[in-house]
Design a protein around this motif. Structure first.
Motif, PDB file in Angstrom:
ATOM      1  N   LEU A   1     -17.529 -92.197 -23.046  1.00  0.00           N
ATOM      2  CA  LEU A   1     -18.340 -93.313 -23.543  1.00  0.00           C
ATOM      3  C   LEU A   1     -17.498 -94.565 -23.776  1.00  0.00           C
ATOM      4  O   LEU A   1     -18.023 -95.683 -23.693  1.00  0.00           O
ATOM      5  N   GLU A   2     -16.203 -94.400 -24.068  1.00  0.00           N
ATOM      6  CA  GLU A   2     -15.310 -95.567 -24.154  1.00  0.00           C
ATOM      7  C   GLU A   2     -15.170 -96.229 -22.787  1.00  0.00           C
ATOM      8  O   GLU A   2     -15.152 -97.453 -22.684  1.00  0.00           O
ATOM      9  N   ILE A   3     -15.058 -95.418 -21.762  1.00  0.00           N
ATOM     10  CA  ILE A   3     -14.878 -95.925 -20.397  1.00  0.00           C
ATOM     11  C   ILE A   3     -16.175 -96.527 -19.857  1.00  0.00           C
ATOM     12  O   ILE A   3     -16.158 -97.560 -19.190  1.00  0.00           O
TER      13      ILE A   3
ATOM     14  N   GLY B   1     -15.937 -82.136 -25.565  1.00  0.00           N
ATOM     15  CA  GLY B   1     -14.577 -82.588 -25.839  1.00  0.00           C
ATOM     16  C   GLY B   1     -14.189 -83.924 -25.261  1.00  0.00           C
ATOM     17  O   GLY B   1     -13.387 -84.640 -25.847  1.00  0.00           O
ATOM     18  N   ASN B   2     -14.731 -84.293 -24.109  1.00  0.00           N
ATOM     19  CA  ASN B   2     -14.384 -85.573 -23.485  1.00  0.00           C
ATOM     20  C   ASN B   2     -15.445 -86.646 -23.684  1.00  0.00           C
ATOM     21  O   ASN B   2     -15.277 -87.768 -23.197  1.00  0.00           O
ATOM     22  N   LEU B   3     -16.517 -86.342 -24.382  1.00  0.00           N
ATOM     23  CA  LEU B   3     -17.636 -87.276 -24.470  1.00  0.00           C
ATOM     24  C   LEU B   3     -17.234 -88.632 -25.042  1.00  0.00           C
ATOM     25  O   LEU B   3     -17.581 -89.671 -24.468  1.00  0.00           O
ATOM     26  N   SER B   4     -16.515 -88.648 -26.148  1.00  0.00           N
ATOM     27  CA  SER B   4     -16.173 -89.951 -26.750  1.00  0.00           C
ATOM     28  C   SER B   4     -15.317 -90.787 -25.805  1.00  0.00           C
ATOM     29  O   SER B   4     -15.509 -91.999 -25.686  1.00  0.00           O
ATOM     30  N   ARG B   5     -14.406 -90.149 -25.099  1.00  0.00           N
ATOM     31  CA  ARG B   5     -13.556 -90.871 -24.140  1.00  0.00           C
ATOM     32  C   ARG B   5     -14.380 -91.392 -22.962  1.00  0.00           C
ATOM     33  O   ARG B   5     -14.198 -92.527 -22.510  1.00  0.00           O
TER      34      ARG B   5
ATOM     35  N   MET C   1      -7.537 -82.296 -19.713  1.00  0.00           N
ATOM     36  CA  MET C   1      -8.896 -81.894 -19.381  1.00  0.00           C
ATOM     37  C   MET C   1      -9.696 -83.075 -18.836  1.00  0.00           C
ATOM     38  O   MET C   1     -10.520 -82.890 -17.960  1.00  0.00           O
ATOM     39  N   MET C   2      -9.456 -84.263 -19.358  1.00  0.00           N
ATOM     40  CA  MET C   2     -10.119 -85.452 -18.836  1.00  0.00           C
ATOM     41  C   MET C   2      -9.698 -85.675 -17.382  1.00  0.00           C
ATOM     42  O   MET C   2     -10.525 -86.052 -16.548  1.00  0.00           O
ATOM     43  N   GLU C   3      -8.440 -85.386 -17.102  1.00  0.00           N
ATOM     44  CA  GLU C   3      -7.937 -85.555 -15.738  1.00  0.00           C
ATOM     45  C   GLU C   3      -8.679 -84.638 -14.774  1.00  0.00           C
ATOM     46  O   GLU C   3      -8.983 -85.033 -13.642  1.00  0.00           O
ATOM     47  N   ASP C   4      -8.972 -83.417 -15.205  1.00  0.00           N
ATOM     48  CA  ASP C   4      -9.716 -82.476 -14.368  1.00  0.00           C
ATOM     49  C   ASP C   4     -11.121 -83.012 -14.059  1.00  0.00           C
ATOM     50  O   ASP C   4     -11.597 -82.919 -12.928  1.00  0.00           O
ATOM     51  N   LEU C   5     -11.766 -83.552 -15.078  1.00  0.00           N
ATOM     52  CA  LEU C   5     -13.108 -84.104 -14.902  1.00  0.00           C
ATOM     53  C   LEU C   5     -13.083 -85.263 -13.907  1.00  0.00           C
ATOM     54  O   LEU C   5     -13.888 -85.313 -12.967  1.00  0.00           O
ATOM     55  N   VAL C   6     -12.150 -86.182 -14.098  1.00  0.00           N
ATOM     56  CA  VAL C   6     -12.028 -87.342 -13.205  1.00  0.00           C
ATOM     57  C   VAL C   6     -11.744 -86.877 -11.775  1.00  0.00           C
ATOM     58  O   VAL C   6     -12.326 -87.388 -10.814  1.00  0.00           O
ATOM     59  N   ALA C   7     -10.867 -85.880 -11.622  1.00  0.00           N
ATOM     60  CA  ALA C   7     -10.534 -85.365 -10.290  1.00  0.00           C
ATOM     61  C   ALA C   7     -11.751 -84.727  -9.623  1.00  0.00           C
ATOM     62  O   ALA C   7     -11.990 -84.929  -8.421  1.00  0.00           O
ATOM     63  N   GLN C   8     -12.539 -83.949 -10.380  1.00  0.00           N
ATOM     64  CA  GLN C   8     -13.736 -83.319  -9.816  1.00  0.00           C
ATOM     65  C   GLN C   8     -14.749 -84.367  -9.370  1.00  0.00           C
ATOM     66  O   GLN C   8     -15.338 -84.256  -8.292  1.00  0.00           O
ATOM     67  N   LEU C   9     -14.961 -85.367 -10.210  1.00  0.00           N
ATOM     68  CA  LEU C   9     -15.882 -86.437  -9.837  1.00  0.00           C
ATOM     69  C   LEU C   9     -15.387 -87.151  -8.584  1.00  0.00           C
ATOM     70  O   LEU C   9     -16.144 -87.371  -7.630  1.00  0.00           O
ATOM     71  N   SER C  10     -14.107 -87.494  -8.579  1.00  0.00           N
ATOM     72  CA  SER C  10     -13.511 -88.218  -7.458  1.00  0.00           C
ATOM     73  C   SER C  10     -13.632 -87.437  -6.149  1.00  0.00           C
ATOM     74  O   SER C  10     -13.908 -88.012  -5.092  1.00  0.00           O
ATOM     75  N   SER C  11     -13.452 -86.124  -6.213  1.00  0.00           N
ATOM     76  CA  SER C  11     -13.550 -85.301  -5.002  1.00  0.00           C
ATOM     77  C   SER C  11     -14.962 -85.334  -4.413  1.00  0.00           C
ATOM     78  O   SER C  11     -15.171 -84.967  -3.265  1.00  0.00           O
TER      79      SER C  11
ATOM     80  N   LEU D   1     -16.316 -92.283 -13.157  1.00  0.00           N
ATOM     81  CA  LEU D   1     -16.963 -92.338 -14.478  1.00  0.00           C
ATOM     82  C   LEU D   1     -17.809 -93.593 -14.613  1.00  0.00           C
ATOM     83  O   LEU D   1     -18.857 -93.584 -15.254  1.00  0.00           O
ATOM     84  N   GLU D   2     -17.364 -94.673 -13.991  1.00  0.00           N
ATOM     85  CA  GLU D   2     -18.091 -95.935 -14.082  1.00  0.00           C
ATOM     86  C   GLU D   2     -19.440 -95.877 -13.368  1.00  0.00           C
ATOM     87  O   GLU D   2     -20.337 -96.656 -13.669  1.00  0.00           O
ATOM     88  N   MET D   3     -19.593 -94.941 -12.448  1.00  0.00           N
ATOM     89  CA  MET D   3     -20.844 -94.803 -11.694  1.00  0.00           C
ATOM     90  C   MET D   3     -21.893 -93.958 -12.434  1.00  0.00           C
ATOM     91  O   MET D   3     -23.080 -94.022 -12.104  1.00  0.00           O
ATOM     92  N   LEU D   4     -21.465 -93.175 -13.410  1.00  0.00           N
ATOM     93  CA  LEU D   4     -22.396 -92.279 -14.102  1.00  0.00           C
ATOM     94  C   LEU D   4     -23.418 -93.081 -14.911  1.00  0.00           C
ATOM     95  O   LEU D   4     -23.089 -94.089 -15.538  1.00  0.00           O
ATOM     96  N   THR D   5     -24.648 -92.587 -14.900  1.00  0.00           N
ATOM     97  CA  THR D   5     -25.706 -93.210 -15.701  1.00  0.00           C
ATOM     98  C   THR D   5     -26.174 -92.304 -16.832  1.00  0.00           C
ATOM     99  O   THR D   5     -26.814 -92.766 -17.767  1.00  0.00           O
ATOM    100  N   GLY D   6     -25.865 -91.011 -16.747  1.00  0.00           N
ATOM    101  CA  GLY D   6     -26.313 -90.093 -17.780  1.00  0.00           C
ATOM    102  C   GLY D   6     -25.469 -88.842 -17.849  1.00  0.00           C
ATOM    103  O   GLY D   6     -24.821 -88.459 -16.871  1.00  0.00           O
ATOM    104  N   ILE D   7     -25.467 -88.233 -19.032  1.00  0.00           N
ATOM    105  CA  ILE D   7     -24.796 -86.963 -19.270  1.00  0.00           C
ATOM    106  C   ILE D   7     -25.758 -86.091 -20.063  1.00  0.00           C
ATOM    107  O   ILE D   7     -26.313 -86.531 -21.069  1.00  0.00           O
ATOM    108  N   ILE D   8     -25.943 -84.854 -19.601  1.00  0.00           N
ATOM    109  CA  ILE D   8     -26.775 -83.895 -20.324  1.00  0.00           C
ATOM    110  C   ILE D   8     -25.836 -82.886 -20.966  1.00  0.00           C
ATOM    111  O   ILE D   8     -25.055 -82.225 -20.286  1.00  0.00           O
TER     112      ILE D   8
END
Length: 192
Positions: free
Chosen positions: A39-41, A33-37, A1-11, A16-23
């Motif tokens: 925030l680690e990144i 489900g992916n929030l802790s991961r 599921m994390m891979e899907d998120l990264v792929a959507q952002l990349s497209s 993830l390093e560019m994000l400044t906020g999550i609502i």
């Protein structure tokens, strides 16, 4: 599921390093489900959510709906360790994101469920307040909504906004007579 998120952002040319906020719209596992991961990144990300759902998101109390099969789907990547809420949002609050979003507290699916309205595009991000099935906009998933009457009262709040497009986490985008459909769904509370 994390891979899907990264792929959507990349497209969309985002990492993830560019994000400044999550609502976070609410505390269900398929929304956190992916929030802790994440925030680690990127620990610089500011996390926004309603205070009624914050203790669930942060792991201070058990999830309202643990959904074991969903936890299993996230596998070893699911953890609430390190989850945090940096800013508790309130009903009517305006967030300076992508122009402007208005926070609408829409409890029922969870006590702290929020929807987000983007006035410039007349778009509502509904979270799980509504679902799309086929070509129909429906109320919340009854089996996953502990306070169904409250959820329908929340839909009544949405009738005061000029909404042309609705983004539902389950079912996608609905853009056919959105205000009329919301009014029809909101009338459900009057029928009870």
């Amino acid at each position: 599921m994390m891979e899907d998120l990264v792929a959507q952002l990349s497209s969309n040319g985002v990492s993830l390093e560019m994000l400044t906020g999550i609502i976070i719209t609410h505390q269900d596992i398929d929304h956190i489900g992916n929030l802790s991961r994440i925030l680690e990144i990127n620990s610089r990300i500011k996390v926004f959510a309603h205070s009624d759902d914050a203790p669930y998101i942060e792991g201070k109390i058990p999830l309202l709906k643990p959904l074991p099969k969903m936890i299993e789907a996230f596998g070893a990547n699911f953890s609430r360790n390190g989850n945090r809420i940096d800013h508790s949002v309130a009903d009517g609050e305006q967030l300076d994101v992508a122009g402007r979003f208005i926070v609408i507290h829409t409890p029922g699916h969870t006590a702290g469920h929020i929807s987000l309205y983007h006035p410039d595009s007349k778009t509502l991000i509904a979270g799980d307040a509504m679902v799309v099935r086929g070509d129909q906009l429906l109320g919340p998933n009854e089996a996953q909504t502990p306070d169904l009457p409250e959820a329908y009262r929340s839909l009544a709040k949405l009738t005061s906004y000029d909404i042309q497009k609705i983004i539902c986490f389950h079912g996608g985008i609905f853009d056919t007579d959105a205000n009329q459909w919301i009014s029809k769904l909101a009338s459900h509370v009057e029928d009870d």
